[in-house]
Design a protein around this motif. Structure first.
Motif, PDB file in Angstrom:
ATOM      1  N   TYR A 120       0.377  -6.272   3.817  1.00  0.00           N
ATOM      2  CA  TYR A 120      -0.498  -5.668   4.421  1.00  0.00           C
ATOM      3  C   TYR A 120      -1.858  -5.442   3.729  1.00  0.00           C
ATOM      4  O   TYR A 120      -2.792  -5.438   4.459  1.00  0.00           O
ATOM      5  N   ALA A 121      -1.994  -5.268   2.599  1.00  0.00           N
ATOM      6  CA  ALA A 121      -3.109  -4.963   1.685  1.00  0.00           C
ATOM      7  C   ALA A 121      -4.005  -6.481   2.270  1.00  0.00           C
ATOM      8  O   ALA A 121      -5.159  -6.185   2.135  1.00  0.00           O
ATOM      9  N   LEU A 122      -3.425  -7.443   1.930  1.00  0.00           N
ATOM     10  CA  LEU A 122      -4.222  -8.566   1.925  1.00  0.00           C
ATOM     11  C   LEU A 122      -4.536  -8.583   3.584  1.00  0.00           C
ATOM     12  O   LEU A 122      -5.641  -9.117   3.735  1.00  0.00           O
ATOM     13  N   ALA A 123      -3.738  -8.569   4.648  1.00  0.00           N
ATOM     14  CA  ALA A 123      -4.132  -8.558   5.989  1.00  0.00           C
ATOM     15  C   ALA A 123      -5.430  -7.704   6.037  1.00  0.00           C
ATOM     16  O   ALA A 123      -6.478  -7.826   6.628  1.00  0.00           O
ATOM     17  N   ARG A 124      -5.224  -6.171   5.477  1.00  0.00           N
ATOM     18  CA  ARG A 124      -6.516  -5.214   5.708  1.00  0.00           C
ATOM     19  C   ARG A 124      -7.598  -5.886   5.029  1.00  0.00           C
ATOM     20  O   ARG A 124      -8.666  -5.557   5.706  1.00  0.00           O
ATOM     21  N   ALA A 125      -7.471  -6.550   3.586  1.00  0.00           N
ATOM     22  CA  ALA A 125      -8.494  -7.024   2.975  1.00  0.00           C
ATOM     23  C   ALA A 125      -9.441  -7.814   3.847  1.00  0.00           C
ATOM     24  O   ALA A 125     -10.752  -7.761   4.244  1.00  0.00           O
ATOM     25  N   PHE A 126      -8.803  -8.938   4.463  1.00  0.00           N
ATOM     26  CA  PHE A 126      -9.429  -9.942   5.387  1.00  0.00           C
ATOM     27  C   PHE A 126      -9.779  -9.140   6.795  1.00  0.00           C
ATOM     28  O   PHE A 126     -11.052  -9.660   7.161  1.00  0.00           O
ATOM     29  N   HIS A 127      -9.225  -8.297   7.366  1.00  0.00           N
ATOM     30  CA  HIS A 127      -9.721  -7.558   8.452  1.00  0.00           C
ATOM     31  C   HIS A 127     -10.996  -6.607   8.039  1.00  0.00           C
ATOM     32  O   HIS A 127     -12.298  -6.685   8.862  1.00  0.00           O
ATOM     33  N   GLU A 128     -11.120  -5.917   6.884  1.00  0.00           N
ATOM     34  CA  GLU A 128     -12.366  -5.025   6.438  1.00  0.00           C
ATOM     35  C   GLU A 128     -13.611  -5.998   6.445  1.00  0.00           C
ATOM     36  O   GLU A 128     -14.565  -5.843   6.824  1.00  0.00           O
ATOM     37  N   GLN A 129     -13.242  -7.245   5.874  1.00  0.00           N
ATOM     38  CA  GLN A 129     -14.363  -8.180   5.256  1.00  0.00           C
ATOM     39  C   GLN A 129     -14.786  -9.155   6.626  1.00  0.00           C
ATOM     40  O   GLN A 129     -16.177  -9.162   6.821  1.00  0.00           O
ATOM     41  N   TYR A 130     -13.933  -9.639   7.262  1.00  0.00           N
ATOM     42  CA  TYR A 130     -14.281 -10.510   8.406  1.00  0.00           C
ATOM     43  C   TYR A 130     -13.755 -10.329   9.782  1.00  0.00           C
ATOM     44  O   TYR A 130     -13.911 -10.893  10.789  1.00  0.00           O
TER      45      TYR A 130
ATOM     46  N   LYS B  61     -10.309  13.132  -6.551  1.00  0.00           N
ATOM     47  CA  LYS B  61     -11.205  13.854  -5.963  1.00  0.00           C
ATOM     48  C   LYS B  61     -12.298  13.107  -5.126  1.00  0.00           C
ATOM     49  O   LYS B  61     -12.720  13.524  -3.927  1.00  0.00           O
ATOM     50  N   GLN B  62     -12.881  11.912  -5.931  1.00  0.00           N
ATOM     51  CA  GLN B  62     -13.802  11.336  -5.453  1.00  0.00           C
ATOM     52  C   GLN B  62     -13.194  10.312  -4.593  1.00  0.00           C
ATOM     53  O   GLN B  62     -13.954  10.071  -3.294  1.00  0.00           O
ATOM     54  N   CYS B  63     -12.329   9.405  -5.023  1.00  0.00           N
ATOM     55  CA  CYS B  63     -11.710   8.406  -3.868  1.00  0.00           C
ATOM     56  C   CYS B  63     -10.229   8.291  -4.269  1.00  0.00           C
ATOM     57  O   CYS B  63      -9.841   7.682  -5.547  1.00  0.00           O
ATOM     58  N   THR B  64      -9.371   8.577  -3.174  1.00  0.00           N
ATOM     59  CA  THR B  64      -7.913   8.182  -3.221  1.00  0.00           C
ATOM     60  C   THR B  64      -7.651   7.230  -2.331  1.00  0.00           C
ATOM     61  O   THR B  64      -7.827   7.494  -1.264  1.00  0.00           O
ATOM     62  N   VAL B  65      -6.706   6.168  -2.662  1.00  0.00           N
ATOM     63  CA  VAL B  65      -6.494   4.914  -1.642  1.00  0.00           C
ATOM     64  C   VAL B  65      -4.952   4.814  -1.514  1.00  0.00           C
ATOM     65  O   VAL B  65      -4.492   4.814  -2.460  1.00  0.00           O
ATOM     66  N   HIS B  66      -4.461   4.857  -0.516  1.00  0.00           N
ATOM     67  CA  HIS B  66      -2.994   4.215   0.032  1.00  0.00           C
ATOM     68  C   HIS B  66      -3.170   3.220   0.556  1.00  0.00           C
ATOM     69  O   HIS B  66      -4.091   2.733   1.557  1.00  0.00           O
ATOM     70  N   PRO B  67      -2.614   1.806   0.113  1.00  0.00           N
ATOM     71  CA  PRO B  67      -2.770   0.486   0.898  1.00  0.00           C
ATOM     72  C   PRO B  67      -2.411   0.478   2.261  1.00  0.00           C
ATOM     73  O   PRO B  67      -2.924  -0.219   3.149  1.00  0.00           O
ATOM     74  N   LEU B  68      -1.658   1.462   2.817  1.00  0.00           N
ATOM     75  CA  LEU B  68      -1.258   1.359   4.294  1.00  0.00           C
ATOM     76  C   LEU B  68      -2.203   2.358   5.013  1.00  0.00           C
ATOM     77  O   LEU B  68      -2.018   2.429   6.107  1.00  0.00           O
ATOM     78  N   ALA B  69      -2.670   3.076   4.341  1.00  0.00           N
ATOM     79  CA  ALA B  69      -3.702   4.253   5.156  1.00  0.00           C
ATOM     80  C   ALA B  69      -5.076   3.749   5.720  1.00  0.00           C
ATOM     81  O   ALA B  69      -5.976   3.875   4.814  1.00  0.00           O
ATOM     82  N   TYR B  70      -5.016   2.809   6.744  1.00  0.00           N
ATOM     83  CA  TYR B  70      -6.381   2.153   6.916  1.00  0.00           C
ATOM     84  C   TYR B  70      -6.740   2.936   8.384  1.00  0.00           C
ATOM     85  O   TYR B  70      -6.058   3.268   9.142  1.00  0.00           O
ATOM     86  N   ARG B  71      -8.071   3.302   8.352  1.00  0.00           N
ATOM     87  CA  ARG B  71      -8.677   4.117   9.452  1.00  0.00           C
ATOM     88  C   ARG B  71      -8.417   3.653  10.705  1.00  0.00           C
ATOM     89  O   ARG B  71      -8.626   4.219  11.709  1.00  0.00           O
ATOM     90  N   VAL B  72      -8.510   2.093  10.774  1.00  0.00           N
ATOM     91  CA  VAL B  72      -8.257   1.676  12.352  1.00  0.00           C
ATOM     92  C   VAL B  72      -6.987   1.607  12.930  1.00  0.00           C
ATOM     93  O   VAL B  72      -6.732   1.410  14.005  1.00  0.00           O
ATOM     94  N   GLU B  73      -6.032   1.910  12.072  1.00  0.00           N
ATOM     95  CA  GLU B  73      -4.452   2.084  12.582  1.00  0.00           C
ATOM     96  C   GLU B  73      -4.454   3.475  13.444  1.00  0.00           C
ATOM     97  O   GLU B  73      -5.075   4.559  13.383  1.00  0.00           O
TER      98      GLU B  73
END
Length: 430
Positions: A33-43, A387-399
């Motif tokens: 999913y993280a790979l799919a997300r990276a390609f979706h974010e960029q392209y 507090k500055q930036c926490t990331v979860h690989p599945l928590a993508y804003r477009v979902e």
């Protein structure tokens, strides 16, 4: 600060005109999913995911479409499905458009792609190592030998060879007890089943090791197992390195993270559950030395541990794939899709990309992670980054809401798993 996408800022990337990018992924875990997300974010790519089961990480997603094969599907069925998807995409592709990129994120699936590279290459772009290089680097025994050749530190290692079809004799060991035992090639271990099977074993006595050897032989294991000295320190002594080597042999993506907590279920032991991006200095330099020495190509993910006895970072293995935890790179400003697209589709050189900011990558709640950070200074640093930036690989804003509910449930489930398998931090991470 909530998880936000980060656009690559490395010089050498050109956001316009955007290349036409298609992506096919084999597998269905968090890393896919993280790979799919990276390609979706960029392209803006909507990936095609071929998987046995459409489970939580790739279910109900707006950024990918799934091809479900069923849990009984074996490697021949996977190959057939990829060829079918590839043929469909070839028939629909407009003249002059590039082939889709095909990626997998499990060792045995990478091996499947490599074994069928000619047939798959008719339809896909494949960022794969040469067969002889893949065979050498994906084997922990030969990995140790390669590291020794170029002065990259590794744990002391003894190899147990099961290839003759019988249980090997356990030699006298001068590694101290306990020792760590694990398959030399995870791809050869995937299909072996026996009671008490684990990804990695901690052996406290010779009798325990001999019992494991007997179980492996009885289960039909026909490869090599490595026995290594125990490198002390809990999960926070681990480091992770992610890289990409292009077709010219240039390392165009390189970054690392300080691991904070690993998973502790038997089948997932050692997978990072939380880490902070940071400059790993000499560890990164040694990673590049290894990649260039071996003629590596494509994505790589190194597992490294800092030995508390001497402070030396010792290399455990390199995975011939991007790794399950690749989202930490993208979220820190080095989108992992960019080097593959620049290499395979745009055919251009790329100045090396690296993370540009600190982020906390975590699939567990902060309240749980905090209890495993026993060192006050480390806990303070992580809390500040959190507090500055926490990331979860599945928590993508477009979902949509189903995905958000799944992420919340997955975090809660992590609490249950840690309380069952690793309720409190230990000195060696076992």
């Amino acid at each position: 600060m909530a998880d936000q996408p980060a656009t690559s800022t490395a010089s050498g990337t050109s956001p316009a005109p955007a290349p036409e990018v298609d992506l096919v992924l084999l597998g269905g875990d968090i890393g896919i999913y993280a790979l799919a997300r990276a390609f979706h974010e960029q392209y803006g790519t909507v990936a095609t995911v071929v998987t046995r089961k459409v489970a939580g990480p790739v279910g109900d997603s707006r950024i990918l479409r799934t091809v479900e094969l069923g849990m009984s599907a074996g490697e021949p069925e996977m190959l057939d499905a990829l060829l079918r998807v590839g043929a469909e995409k070839s028939a629909a592709r407009r003249e002059g458009a590039p082939k889709p990129i095909l990626l997998a994120n499990a060792d045995f699936l990478v091996l499947l792609l490599a074994q069928n590279r000619e047939r798959l290459g008719e339809h896909f772009l494949l960022p794969l190592l040469a067969d002889e290089t893949l065979e050498a680097v994906a084997d922990k025994a030969s990995f140790t030998e390669l590291c020794t050749e170029i002065g990259v530190p590794t744990p002391r290692t003894v190899v147990l060879d099961f290839t003759a079809g019988t249980a090997p004799e356990v030699p006298e060991l001068d590694l101290g007890w306990p020792v760590v035992a694990k398959p030399s090639r995870s791809s050869a271990y995937t299909h072996v089943s026996f009671p008490g099977k684990r990804k990695v074993f901690e052996m406290h006595t010779r009798a325990q090791l001999e019992e494991l050897v007997a179980k492996l032989a009885a289960a039909g294991f026909r490869d090599r197992f490595v026995v290594q000295e125990m490198v002390g320190g809990d999960d926070t002594a681990m480091r992770s390195v992610t890289a990409y080597v292009d077709s010219r042999g240039e390392v165009t993506l390189l970054g690392g993270a300080h691991v904070l907590l690993e998973e502790h279920t038997p089948g997932a032991l050692g997978n990072p559950a939380a880490m902070v991006t940071t400059d790993l200095g000499e560890v990164l330099e040694r990673s590049v030395r290894f990649l260039q020495h071996t003629g590596y190509r494509g994505y790589a993910n190194f597992d490294v541990k800092v030995d508390p006895r001497d402070g030396v970072a010792k290399f455990f293995e390199v995975n011939p794939r991007i790794g399950r935890n690749n989202q930490y790179m993208t979220s820190a400003g080095a989108n992992v899709a960019v080097p593959a697209v620049a290499d395979l589709i745009e055919h251009r050189s790329l100045e090396r990309m690296a993370p540009s900011r600190e982020v906390l990558y975590s699939i567990v709640p902060w309240a749980l992670l905090r209890r495993y950070l026993v060192e006050p200074e480390l806990r303070e640093w992580v809390n500040r980054v959190r507090k500055q930036c926490t990331v979860h690989p599945l928590a993508y804003r477009v979902e949509g809401p189903k995905r958000r509910a799944y992420v919340a449930a997955a975090k809660a489930n992590q609490v249950k798993k840690f309380l069952q398998h690793y309720p409190r931090p230990t000195a060696d991470g076992f």
